[in-house]
Design a protein around this motif. Structure first.
Motif, short mmCIF file in Angstrom:
data_model
loop_
_atom_site.label_atom_id
_atom_site.label_comp_id
_atom_site.label_asym_id
_atom_site.label_seq_id
_atom_site.Cartn_x
_atom_site.Cartn_y
_atom_site.Cartn_z
N VAL A 122 6.32 -4.74 -3.28
CA VAL A 122 7.61 -4.70 -3.83
C VAL A 122 7.80 -3.84 -4.85
CG1 VAL A 122 9.43 -6.15 -4.46
CG2 VAL A 122 7.76 -6.92 -3.08
N GLU A 123 8.69 -2.99 -5.02
CA GLU A 123 9.01 -1.96 -5.94
C GLU A 123 9.18 -2.51 -7.24
OE1 GLU A 123 11.63 1.24 -4.90
OE2 GLU A 123 10.32 2.26 -3.74
N LEU A 124 9.94 -3.65 -7.13
CA LEU A 124 10.30 -4.35 -8.29
C LEU A 124 9.01 -4.97 -9.23
CD1 LEU A 124 12.38 -5.33 -10.12
CD2 LEU A 124 12.78 -7.40 -8.83
N ASP A 125 8.07 -5.33 -8.42
CA ASP A 125 6.87 -5.66 -9.10
C ASP A 125 6.14 -4.45 -9.69
OD1 ASP A 125 7.16 -8.14 -8.10
OD2 ASP A 125 5.47 -8.07 -6.73
N VAL A 126 6.31 -3.36 -9.33
CA VAL A 126 5.44 -2.11 -9.84
C VAL A 126 6.45 -1.90 -11.36
CG1 VAL A 126 5.21 0.56 -9.55
CG2 VAL A 126 4.85 -1.04 -7.77
N ALA A 127 7.88 -2.21 -11.32
CA ALA A 127 8.58 -1.82 -12.62
C ALA A 127 8.16 -2.88 -13.61
CB ALA A 127 9.83 -1.79 -12.14
N SER A 128 7.93 -4.26 -12.92
CA SER A 128 7.68 -5.22 -14.11
C SER A 128 6.41 -5.12 -14.70
CB SER A 128 7.94 -6.69 -13.20
OG SER A 128 9.08 -6.85 -12.77
N LEU A 129 5.53 -4.80 -13.94
CA LEU A 129 4.06 -4.47 -14.30
C LEU A 129 3.99 -3.27 -15.36
CD1 LEU A 129 1.90 -4.80 -11.04
CD2 LEU A 129 1.83 -6.21 -13.09
N ILE A 130 4.82 -2.14 -15.26
CA ILE A 130 4.65 -1.00 -15.94
C ILE A 130 5.71 -1.43 -17.41
CG2 ILE A 130 5.65 1.20 -16.47
CD1 ILE A 130 5.22 1.80 -13.44
N ALA A 131 6.64 -2.16 -17.13
CA ALA A 131 7.38 -2.85 -18.47
C ALA A 131 6.62 -3.69 -19.17
CB ALA A 131 8.56 -3.72 -17.92
N THR A 132 5.61 -4.34 -18.57
CA THR A 132 4.84 -5.35 -19.25
C THR A 132 3.94 -4.62 -19.92
OG1 THR A 132 5.08 -7.02 -17.67
CG2 THR A 132 3.05 -7.28 -19.15
N GLN A 133 3.08 -3.26 -19.48
CA GLN A 133 2.20 -2.31 -20.03
C GLN A 133 2.80 -1.77 -21.12
OE1 GLN A 133 0.42 0.56 -17.39
NE2 GLN A 133 -0.55 1.53 -18.96
N TYR A 134 4.16 -1.46 -21.07
CA TYR A 134 4.96 -0.75 -22.08
C TYR A 134 5.13 -1.69 -23.30
CZ TYR A 134 8.73 1.48 -24.90
OH TYR A 134 9.44 1.83 -25.87
N TYR A 135 5.27 -3.03 -22.94
CA TYR A 135 5.55 -4.05 -24.14
C TYR A 135 4.31 -4.16 -24.76
CZ TYR A 135 6.05 -8.46 -26.40
OH TYR A 135 6.06 -9.52 -27.28
N VAL A 136 2.92 -4.12 -23.96
CA VAL A 136 1.58 -4.05 -24.78
C VAL A 136 1.47 -3.00 -25.73
CG1 VAL A 136 -0.83 -4.22 -24.29
CG2 VAL A 136 0.53 -5.59 -22.90
N ASP A 137 1.83 -1.81 -25.20
CA ASP A 137 1.73 -0.53 -26.18
C ASP A 137 2.59 -0.27 -27.17
OD1 ASP A 137 -0.56 -0.02 -24.37
OD2 ASP A 137 0.70 1.37 -23.23
#
Length: 741
Positions: A122-137
């Motif tokens: 699901v593309e929405l999962d990709v967006a959520s994972l990248i958003a989480t990675q942005y939050y970590v960084d």
């Protein structure tokens, strides 16, 4: 190399294994949760797992060099690389338990996401994972310009190619997903965001976090005989063909038995799986032992944490009491009151819920399911059928015939001295049961059922002592954990019930020893047996049995190899010399043996504000302790010295011929009865003080004994102790000593 791009140098030699390197890395990185981390070696487009076991690292490097040579490159310059990464999760994996491990897995996941190793449906999962990675960084504030600059680093390569470099749509999806993240809404620490990604990876890509083994299937229903891959991960066991099609999937709840067998003169060994439906699958594999070890580890871990057991047979307690569960074969029981599978493995009784009823049940009638979530209905249906392999409840190691023959039992003694056991009832008539209709219960073997008559024939004519014998056996079952019982209010509550009456009536002494020996005969439960040895140790320090049973007891003990046996034999000899105690074991004695301490040191106070610890065993009398104290203090004489116990606002003198622990037991018991509000919850030795002081001044000439002058003559002042009182049935003999000097 690590998946966060860091590098660590490790010294190896020709014999270094992947296990040794993984342990060294875990130590240097302070990694706590090491399970599932493995070494991987890569060369060109090839990747090979070395695991974390006994594979030699230099063998793998040699293989890489040979492969490079085949490709026309120099062996010395073969571009191999070693990686340390997560290979498999446990079903109970908790990323919050180890931040170091979670950080490594997090970087492995985002790196795998980037290069297409892990793909979302699901593309929405990709967006959520990248958003989480942005939050970590970058934290909880979304800055579009920063995202625009770094989105190329975050986006999976295959999606960038698919979108031909236009990532504006993805930027919008990521910005929309960012404020919806739990870590953003609650402003959690970055490590919590990493934990979310680790949990997502575990649940979404279980097959990619698997250990893979090559195998040849040789037997089993619905499986062709062919080469295949066996994948083991936290969800179960998968059989996969060369087209990567899953031929069969087994959950851990499906598996009842796993085993392997080394085959002589062959690199392949036999690996077998048996299911609860009595299906057996066999394979040949060079990694048969590794597969068996891994699956058994996961099964054991699940059973220890399991809250679910299934009934192996119908059960209804003979008393029909509502406190006991009734169930039918195949019923699911959910454990309650903090109980889990690990606790159940070493207990005779469990507590749980079945068919909306709650109560106790015998553990020998249930099978612990290796599951941390409620099992599916088809698993339970399998247990309702006859001949189910899963119905064979795993128990402690069974003694061989030779081992049983070496263990002395009361079988012959029982023929002459025991009452007749009740007839054994058979559930279903058969040729075997018909031949054994005359057989009776063997009263000298372990049981978890209360008795309603004493074991010894000589007690049957005395109704009062018969009741006491039955009550004592019930207390033994409770102490050993063989019968459901509330936690003891104080450490010696059950031991008082076991030994008190036997100390008053000689006829009960043999009965108590017989009961303890019975519970130590072929007891399959380790925890129960250990508690039984505690009772044997305590009994041998209280009294001895009759001459005829004494011979049996000594044979019984010497045939065993338990660490408590030798101390028990020594205590028997001492008890035979000094005579029986008057009271059951004092609480300190009970606590000491429960902690496997054979020596008890008691603090003794002196009038000069000093104190020392002296060893006091079960048969130490007050006079013995006074002599020991006098010897250590190098006193010229022990005349006139005595022990005093100060408790609450009272002081009691210990008669010199009294057993030290008998006096303390009687005193504490009297305090509990006379003062219900007395603080008995505090540690027992903190509730009183024992003093060594001058009681009678007999020929006490100052200057004659310098040590006594220093410790007692000039320090024993009235303010030290209140007035001496008499304990029940205890003669103090010197009630006015507090007014001396």
């Amino acid at each position: 190399m690590f998946m966060d791009n860091s590098v660590q140098k490790v010294e190896v030699d020709s014999a270094s294994t992947s296990e040794e390197i993984c342990k060294e890395i875990a130590t240097k990185r302070e990694l706590k949760d090491v399970f599932g981390f493995s070494l991987f070696i890569t060369l060109f487009d090839k990747v090979m797992s070395l695991g974390s076991d006994s594979d030699h690292v230099m063998d793998a490097i040699s293989q890489c060099e040979q492969y490079a040579k085949e490709k026309g490159q120099s062996e010395r310059n073969a571009p191999w690389r070693l990686f340390f990464r997560k290979e498999i999760f446990t079903p109970w994996h908790n990323p919050a338990e180890d931040a170091v491990a979670t950080n490594l897995i997090y970087h492995q996941v985002i790196r795998g996401l980037k290069f297409g190793e892990y793909r979302c449906n699901v593309e929405l999962d990709v967006a959520s994972l990248i958003a989480t990675q942005y939050y970590v960084d970058h934290g909880a504030e979304m800055k579009p310009e920063v995202l625009h600059t770094r989105i190329g680093e975050y986006m999976p390569t295959y999606l960038v190619k698919k979108g031909q470099g236009n990532l504006s749509v993805w930027e919008k999806q990521i910005k929309d997903a960012f404020p919806k993240l739990l870590c953003v809404r609650n402003k959690l620490a970055p490590i919590k965001a990493q934990e979310f990604i680790v949990k997502y990876a575990k649940n979404t890509w279980p097959i990619l976090f698997s250990k893979f083994y090559e195998a040849i299937q040789t037997g089993g229903p619905d499986l062709p005989t062919k080469n295949m891959i066996i994948a083991i991960n936290w969800t179960g066991i998968f059989m996969i063909d060369d087209q990567e099609q899953i031929l069969l999937e087994l959950t851990f709840s499906d598996v009842s038995l796993v085993s392997f067998e080394r085959l002589p003169y062959s690199p392949l060994h036999k690996f077998s799986l048996t299911t609860v439906r009595n299906e057996e699958y066999t394979f040949l594999s060079p990694d048969a032992e590794s597969m068996c070890t891994l699956i058994q580890y996961l099964l054991d871990g699940l059973k220890k944490r399991s809250l679910y057991v299934v009934a192996l047979q119908d059960y209804k307690h003979e008393t029909n009491a509502p406190s006991f569960l009734s169930f039918r074969k195949g019923d699911l029981i959910t454990l309650k009151n903090g109980l889990n599978g690990e606790a159940l493995m070493s207990a005779t009784w469990g507590y749980g819920e079945c068919n909306t009823a709650v109560g106790d049940f015998p553990t020998e009638h249930v099978y612990i399911l290796p599951a941390i979530t409620e099992p599916p209905a088809d698993i339970l249906v399998a247990f309702k059928k006859e001949g189910v392999v899963g119905a064979k409840k795993p128990t402690a190691p069974v003694l061989t015939t030779m081992q049983r023959m070496k263990l002395y039992t009361l079988a012959h003694y029982a023929d002459e001295h025991f009452r007749m056991g009740k007839k054994l009832a058979a559930n279903k008539p058969s040729v075997i049961t018909a031949a054994r209709r005359a057989s009776r219960e063997e009263l000298w073997k372990y049981t978890n059922e209360p008795i309603y008559q004493p074991h010894l024939q000589k007690l049957l004519s005395n109704e009062e002592l018969s009741k006491e014998a039955c009550s004592a056996f019930t207390a033994i079952l409770k102490y050993m954990g063989d019968l459901p019982a509330p936690k003891a209010k104080f450490s010696n509550e059950y031991t008082d019930q076991i030994f008190a009456e036997a100390l008053k009536h000689d006829m009960l002494k043999d009965e108590i020893y017989v009961q303890i020996m019975r519970q130590l005969t072929f007891n399959r439960l380790l925890l129960s047996e250990e508690k039984g040895w505690e009772l044997m140790y305590l009994a041998t320090g209280l009294f001895i049995p009759s001459a005829s049973l004494m011979t049996e007891l000594q044979k019984f003990l010497t045939s065993r190899t338990h660490p408590v046996v030798e101390p028990c034999l020594k205590r028997l000899q001492r008890s035979q010399k000094v005579g029986p105690r008057k009271y059951p074991p004092y609480s300190v004695e009970v606590e000491a043996i429960q902690h496997r301490s054979m020596e008890i040191y008691h603090k003794i106070y002196f009038p000069d504000d000093t104190d020392e610890a002296f060893e006091v065993d079960s048969v130490t009398r007050a006079s013995d302790l006074c002599k020991t104290i006098s010897s250590r203090l190098e006193l010229g004489s022990t005349d006139g010295f005595s022990l005093f116990v100060m408790i609450s606002d009272k002081v009691f003198s210990i008669p010199e011929n009294y057993f030290f622990y008998d006096f303390l037991h009687e005193l504490i018991d009297w305090m509990r009865k006379s003062k219900p509000n007395w603080n008995s919850a505090a540690p027992i030795q903190a509730q009183y003080q024992v003093f060594f002081m001058k009681k009678l001044w007999i020929n006490a000439i100052p200057g004659k004994d310098h040590n006594a002058d220093q410790i007692f003559h000039f320090h024993q002042v009235p303010s030290r102790l209140p007035q001496v009182h008499q304990a029940p049935r205890v003669e103090t003999g010197g009630a006015d000593f507090a007014r001396s000097l």
